[in-house]
Design a protein around this motif. Structure first.
Motif, PDB file in Angstrom:
ATOM      1  N   ILE A  12       1.125  -1.067  -0.240  1.00  0.00           N
ATOM      2  CA  ILE A  12       0.210   0.290   0.310  1.00  0.00           C
ATOM      3  C   ILE A  12       0.567   0.924  -0.111  1.00  0.00           C
ATOM      4  CG2 ILE A  12      -1.666   1.241   1.223  1.00  0.00           C
ATOM      5  CD1 ILE A  12      -2.818  -1.220   2.724  1.00  0.00           C
ATOM      6  N   MET A  13       0.453   2.635  -0.556  1.00  0.00           N
ATOM      7  CA  MET A  13       1.743   3.605  -1.202  1.00  0.00           C
ATOM      8  C   MET A  13       0.636   4.251  -0.606  1.00  0.00           C
ATOM      9  SD  MET A  13       4.117   5.709  -1.582  1.00  0.00           S
ATOM     10  CE  MET A  13       3.989   7.317  -0.992  1.00  0.00           C
ATOM     11  N   LEU A  14       0.253   5.048   0.697  1.00  0.00           N
ATOM     12  CA  LEU A  14      -0.224   6.329   1.008  1.00  0.00           C
ATOM     13  C   LEU A  14       0.205   7.756   0.293  1.00  0.00           C
ATOM     14  CD1 LEU A  14      -1.088   5.737   4.919  1.00  0.00           C
ATOM     15  CD2 LEU A  14      -2.137   5.194   2.715  1.00  0.00           C
ATOM     16  N   THR A  15      -0.164   7.874  -0.816  1.00  0.00           N
ATOM     17  CA  THR A  15       0.571   9.396  -1.415  1.00  0.00           C
ATOM     18  C   THR A  15      -0.522  10.720  -1.228  1.00  0.00           C
ATOM     19  OG1 THR A  15       0.920   8.148  -3.168  1.00  0.00           O
ATOM     20  CG2 THR A  15       0.226  10.502  -3.804  1.00  0.00           C
ATOM     21  N   GLY A  16      -2.265  10.168  -1.096  1.00  0.00           N
ATOM     22  CA  GLY A  16      -3.103  11.678  -0.361  1.00  0.00           C
ATOM     23  C   GLY A  16      -2.653  11.777   0.878  1.00  0.00           C
ATOM     24  N   VAL A  17      -2.726  13.433   1.536  1.00  0.00           N
ATOM     25  CA  VAL A  17      -1.880  13.569   2.372  1.00  0.00           C
ATOM     26  C   VAL A  17      -2.886  13.344   3.671  1.00  0.00           C
ATOM     27  CG1 VAL A  17      -2.001  15.694   3.628  1.00  0.00           C
ATOM     28  CG2 VAL A  17      -1.505  15.465   1.446  1.00  0.00           C
ATOM     29  N   TYR A  18      -2.370  12.946   4.966  1.00  0.00           N
ATOM     30  CA  TYR A  18      -3.276  12.593   6.036  1.00  0.00           C
ATOM     31  C   TYR A  18      -2.203  14.029   7.050  1.00  0.00           C
ATOM     32  CZ  TYR A  18      -4.834   8.504   4.273  1.00  0.00           C
ATOM     33  OH  TYR A  18      -6.156   7.739   3.245  1.00  0.00           O
ATOM     34  N   LEU A  19      -2.808  14.934   8.063  1.00  0.00           N
ATOM     35  CA  LEU A  19      -2.289  15.380   8.883  1.00  0.00           C
ATOM     36  C   LEU A  19      -2.054  15.442   9.984  1.00  0.00           C
ATOM     37  CD1 LEU A  19      -4.052  18.419   7.353  1.00  0.00           C
ATOM     38  CD2 LEU A  19      -1.543  17.815   6.224  1.00  0.00           C
TER      39      LEU A  19
END
Length: 379
Positions: free
Chosen positions: A295-302
């Motif tokens: 799994i690659m998390l590219t979308g931002v998690y703040l």
């Protein structure tokens, strides 16, 4: 000068602010010729009070003409045309010297954080006012820039070297996509569409785009030639994807992040915990990836994630990768690919408008109105 400034939740306004000035001998000032609204800007649009003060200049996808340089700038001169990466990077720390510019040790001295500086993301991210403006101060200008070799190539062809092109490319590379893989891309926004294209260019056997916006899924199918799934048309999207891929995808790339569709329970969770936004893309990815997949998390998690499915990821030997793309070292290679017509990033542009119309551009982009995919602003 005129610039797009944060004025509170879902309110970006063009106001008059002071012109930027040379502050350090390694600075440059550019006259912005094109800039763009990014999906990451929507995180600020919805939750900007977490990191921004009112009146803060936003934007991190600019390019323009050098107007002034500090005395220690060696590689740029007045009149040069440059694209500015969203990473602010010094060029000489351990991370910059090893192609990890997004974690530059020198560009963000905020004691509350431990990562590199970013344009347009406030004091927590180095306090560098952004590029949705008529002019921009570029710190560490020799490193934080890419000089466009061919002045005949249109701004629209190279503007996205600032962020979304290298972000999509690095997502595919960092995830380890290889020929014959099955790849699921969550999101058919600008980064998702480019990631789908790069996955195909990398030799993926199957690429599946997941979204709920009809015109964006149609783009994925018709322009990129990938399979699609509207996640609102199935009961449990993660399981539907697992069934489609006969046990799960080799790689799932989340290009959505915390601004995905929130479930009803999350709206309550966000009131009583530090979490903001949603974790649903991560949970979907954890169901849709195969055992020993990535799994690659590219979308931002703040913010922290209350329902992060670490147990499911651990139990199935899933590799989890994430992070801000180290842009500067990727820009020359991707420029050559654009110049050689290996792909055309400008075909995702659906709206070009004056900087003064930025508030309208944000609203259209946020609501996905008027068949919108990507908004470019011209100061």
């Amino acid at each position: 000068m005129r610039a797009v400034t944060y004025q509170g939740k879902e309110k970006m306004t063009v106001t008059t602010v002071p012109d930027p000035k040379i502050q350090e001998p390694t600075d440059a000032i550019i006259r912005v010729t094109a800039t763009a609204i990014c999906g990451s800007d929507l995180h600020l649009y919805h939750n900007g009070n977490m990191v921004l003060n009112d009146d803060y200049v936003v934007g991190h996808e600019p390019m323009g003409i050098v107007e002034e340089v500090g005395p220690d700038v060696k590689n740029l001169k007045v009149g040069d045309r440059i694209v500015v990466p969203f990473n602010v990077s010094c060029g000489h720390c351990h991370f910059c010297e090893n192609d990890m510019e997004s974690q530059c040790d020198e560009s963000n001295r905020n004691p509350e954080t431990d990562y590199g500086g970013l344009f347009g993301f406030g004091k927590l991210n180095g306090d560098y006012p952004g590029g949705q403006a008529e002019f921009l101060r570029v710190p560490y200008a020799d490193q934080t820039s890419f000089k466009v070799p061919d002045n005949h190539i249109a701004d629209e062809k190279v503007l996205f070297l600032s962020d979304i092109v290298p972000t999509a490319y690095w997502s595919v590379e960092h995830a380890g996509v290889k020929p014959g893989d099955t790849v699921i891309v969550l999101g058919s926004g600008p980064v998702g569409l480019l990631a789908q294209r790069f996955a195909k260019m990398k030799g993926a056997k199957r690429v599946i785009a997941v979204d709920r916006v009809k015109h964006r899924l149609e783009y994925s199918a018709k322009k990129i030639g990938v399979e699609t799934l509207n996640f609102e048309e199935v009961d449990i999207p993660g399981m539907a994807l697992k069934d489609m891929t006969h046990g799960g995808a080799d790689v799932v790339i989340d290009c959505v992040g915390m601004d995905g569709k929130q479930r009803k329970l999350e709206k309550v969770t966000n009131l009583i915990t530090p979490q903001m936004g949603t974790t649903s893309p991560i949970e979907m990815a954890s169901m849709a990836v195969k055992k020993f997949g990535t799994i690659m998390l590219t979308g931002v998690y703040l913010t922290p994630a209350t329902n992060f499915p670490i147990n499911h990821i651990f139990a199935r030997n899933v590799t989890l990768k994430s992070g801000q793309t180290p842009v500067p070292h990727l820009m020359p290679k991707l420029y050559e690919m654009i110049k050689n017509n290996e792909f055309d990033p400008s075909d995702i542009i659906t709206h070009t408008m004056p900087l003064e119309d930025a508030a309208k551009g944000y609203e259209i982009f946020d609501k996905k109105e008027d068949n919108n995919i990507k908004v470019v602003l011209k100061p």
